[in-house]
Motif scaffolding. Structure first.
Motif, PDB file in Angstrom:
ATOM      1  N   ASP A   1      -1.585   5.279  -6.257  1.00  0.00           N
ATOM      2  CA  ASP A   1      -2.311   4.043  -5.972  1.00  0.00           C
ATOM      3  C   ASP A   1      -1.334   3.024  -5.388  1.00  0.00           C
ATOM      4  O   ASP A   1      -0.273   2.754  -5.973  1.00  0.00           O
TER       5      ASP A   1
ATOM      6  N   SER B   1       1.939   6.366  -9.773  1.00  0.00           N
ATOM      7  CA  SER B   1       0.830   7.147  -9.220  1.00  0.00           C
ATOM      8  C   SER B   1       0.806   6.997  -7.703  1.00  0.00           C
ATOM      9  O   SER B   1       1.720   6.443  -7.092  1.00  0.00           O
TER      10      SER B   1
ATOM     11  N   LYS C   1      -0.697  -0.394  -7.584  1.00  0.00           N
ATOM     12  CA  LYS C   1      -0.049  -0.083  -8.866  1.00  0.00           C
ATOM     13  C   LYS C   1       1.360   0.461  -8.648  1.00  0.00           C
ATOM     14  O   LYS C   1       2.283   0.160  -9.421  1.00  0.00           O
ATOM     15  N   THR C   2       1.537   1.245  -7.604  1.00  0.00           N
ATOM     16  CA  THR C   2       2.868   1.783  -7.309  1.00  0.00           C
ATOM     17  C   THR C   2       3.861   0.672  -7.013  1.00  0.00           C
ATOM     18  O   THR C   2       5.010   0.680  -7.490  1.00  0.00           O
TER      19      THR C   2
END
Length: 250
Positions: free
Chosen positions: A112, A110, A115-116
């Motif tokens: 983000d 994503s 998170k990425t």
């Protein structure tokens, strides 16, 4: 409200003049008999009264002209305070929300930041450790292919949305130009300018969304190729082993 007050003031000026003239006529041509005695006409006093009345009338005329000027000023102010009859702010906001929704549909990798980073390190390693099973490498390769596919799909979706909005942008631009050319006051002109600027910002945001999704798709594709090379290298190493099985003469 200012326009109504201005028109009311302009309408009362004629009534003020008529009332003044009638009052002056009564004062000059009124009854010459007081009780049982005739009033003696005094030309000097009459001329003084006439001069006084003329001066009073001139003052009233000045006041009337002042009221007329104030009325015109109020009418002009009412024009400057008039807002645009139509607005494209709602359409602009709707399009921007649509772009944000499409960007938010990014799957797996994503937009983000945290998170990425985590997903990228897990799915796109520099090299595979010997403890990683072949099945795990196949699963990762499938996930990376899905990521690349979703990235390309999202980029194409954003492109299609922007192209479909071109007609809407053209209609907005024509409306804003018409509002600007027919603006009756400073407020309408300022509002037209603000909405033209908003249209420009909206198009800039669309371009940024397209660039971001296209760059994401290209990056995922390049990362997939790199990770696939690392996995292929590890599988080849495992296939060769320590090399003793392929020593010549054995």
């Amino acid at each position: 409200m200012l326009e109504a007050i201005g028109r009311m003031l302009l309408g009362t000026t004629s009534r003020v003049i008529v009332t003044t003239i009638l009052s002056f006529a009564v004062a000059v041509n009124g009854s010459r008999c007081v009780g049982a005695f005739d009033v003696v006409f005094d030309p000097t006093n009459y001329s003084q009264n006439l001069l006084t009345a003329a001066r009073a009338l001139e003052q009233i005329n000045n006041q009337v002209r002042s009221l007329e000027n104030q009325a015109r000023s109020l009418l002009n102010q009412s024009k400057h305070l008039a807002s645009l009859p139509t607005s494209v702010a709602g359409d602009l906001t709707s399009t921007i929300n649509q772009m944000n929704s499409l960007i938010g549909q990014a799957k797996n990798i994503s937009f983000d930041v945290q998170k990425t980073q985590q997903d990228f390190e897990r799915l796109y390693p520099r090299q595979y450790a010997t403890a990683i099973s072949s099945d795990k490498m196949v699963q990762d390769a499938t996930t990376r292919w899905d990521n690349s596919y979703d990235g390309l799909k999202q980029a194409l979706t954003i492109q299609s949305a922007i192209v479909s909005n071109l007609d809407q942008d053209g209609r907005m631009l024509r409306t804003l130009m018409a509002n600007s050319s027919t603006a009756v006051g400073s407020l309408q002109a300022q509002q037209s300018g603000n909405e033209l600027l908003a249209l420009q910002i909206k198009q800039s945001l669309q371009t940024q969304a397209l660039m971001a999704t296209q760059a994401r798709a290209d990056t995922l594709r390049a990362a997939e190729q790199q990770a696939s090379s690392a996995a292929a290298k590890e599988r080849f190493t495992r296939f060769i082993g320590d090399g003793h099985a392929y020593t010549s003469g054995k």
